[in-house]
Design a protein around this motif. Sequence first.
Motif, PDB file in Angstrom:
ATOM      1  N   ARG A  50       0.830  -1.204   0.000  1.00 25.55           N
ATOM      2  CA  ARG A  50       0.000   0.000   0.000  1.00 25.55           C
ATOM      3  C   ARG A  50       0.867   1.258   0.000  1.00 25.55           C
ATOM      4  NH1 ARG A  50      -1.611   3.628   3.572  1.00 25.55           N
ATOM      5  NH2 ARG A  50      -0.542   2.572   5.259  1.00 25.55           N
ATOM      6  N   LEU A  51       1.915   1.263   0.800  1.00 21.60           N
ATOM      7  CA  LEU A  51       2.795   2.430   0.856  1.00 21.60           C
ATOM      8  C   LEU A  51       3.572   2.615  -0.446  1.00 21.60           C
ATOM      9  CD1 LEU A  51       4.109   2.085   4.497  1.00 21.60           C
ATOM     10  CD2 LEU A  51       2.520   3.800   3.624  1.00 21.60           C
ATOM     11  N   ARG A  52       4.000   1.517  -1.075  1.00 20.68           N
ATOM     12  CA  ARG A  52       4.694   1.622  -2.363  1.00 20.68           C
ATOM     13  C   ARG A  52       3.767   2.199  -3.431  1.00 20.68           C
ATOM     14  NH1 ARG A  52       9.496  -1.054  -3.400  1.00 20.68           N
ATOM     15  NH2 ARG A  52      10.337  -2.148  -1.603  1.00 20.68           N
ATOM     16  N   THR A  53       2.503   1.776  -3.419  1.00 21.72           N
ATOM     17  CA  THR A  53       1.524   2.307  -4.367  1.00 21.72           C
ATOM     18  C   THR A  53       1.319   3.797  -4.134  1.00 21.72           C
ATOM     19  OG1 THR A  53       0.409   0.172  -4.431  1.00 21.72           O
ATOM     20  CG2 THR A  53      -0.841   2.065  -5.209  1.00 21.72           C
ATOM     21  N   LEU A  54       1.249   4.199  -2.891  1.00 22.88           N
ATOM     22  CA  LEU A  54       1.079   5.614  -2.561  1.00 22.88           C
ATOM     23  C   LEU A  54       2.278   6.436  -3.039  1.00 22.88           C
ATOM     24  CD1 LEU A  54      -0.787   7.616  -1.080  1.00 22.88           C
ATOM     25  CD2 LEU A  54       0.506   7.122   0.992  1.00 22.88           C
ATOM     26  N   ASP A  61       9.866   7.207  -6.768  1.00 19.99           N
ATOM     27  CA  ASP A  61      10.284   5.829  -7.016  1.00 19.99           C
ATOM     28  C   ASP A  61      10.513   5.139  -5.675  1.00 19.99           C
ATOM     29  OD1 ASP A  61      11.218   3.482  -8.084  1.00 19.99           O
ATOM     30  OD2 ASP A  61      13.221   4.265  -8.512  1.00 19.99           O
ATOM     31  N   PRO A  62       9.755   4.087  -5.374  1.00 20.34           N
ATOM     32  CA  PRO A  62       9.902   3.427  -4.074  1.00 20.34           C
ATOM     33  C   PRO A  62      11.228   2.686  -3.909  1.00 20.34           C
ATOM     34  CG  PRO A  62       8.143   2.384  -5.361  1.00 20.34           C
ATOM     35  CD  PRO A  62       8.650   3.540  -6.138  1.00 20.34           C
ATOM     36  N   LYS A  63      11.936   2.419  -5.002  1.00 20.46           N
ATOM     37  CA  LYS A  63      13.215   1.715  -4.922  1.00 20.46           C
ATOM     38  C   LYS A  63      14.402   2.664  -4.743  1.00 20.46           C
ATOM     39  CE  LYS A  63      11.545  -2.148  -7.581  1.00 20.46           C
ATOM     40  NZ  LYS A  63      11.666  -2.962  -8.778  1.00 20.46           N
TER      41      LYS A  63
END
Length: 69
Positions: A50-54, A61-63
């Motif tokens: 959920r946090l990565r989607t947000l 970029d979550p990475k």
Amino acid sequence: MNWIGDKIALLATGVVCAAGAWAILHYSGKWFFPAVTVIGVLLLYRDNQRLRTLLKENGIDPKRKLSSD
């Protein structure tokens, strides 16, 4: 409600929660801790997704590694 009523309600809530916790531990037996561990890991995984989607929705970029500047 007066403060005595609040204290009694709080005490009653504590007794109900303690009885519920005892019942869950007593009747689930040896399977309680493995089941809670699996449920916890699954919930953490779902929250991470959920946090990565947000982050993606907000253009981040979550990475990406955070800089320590």
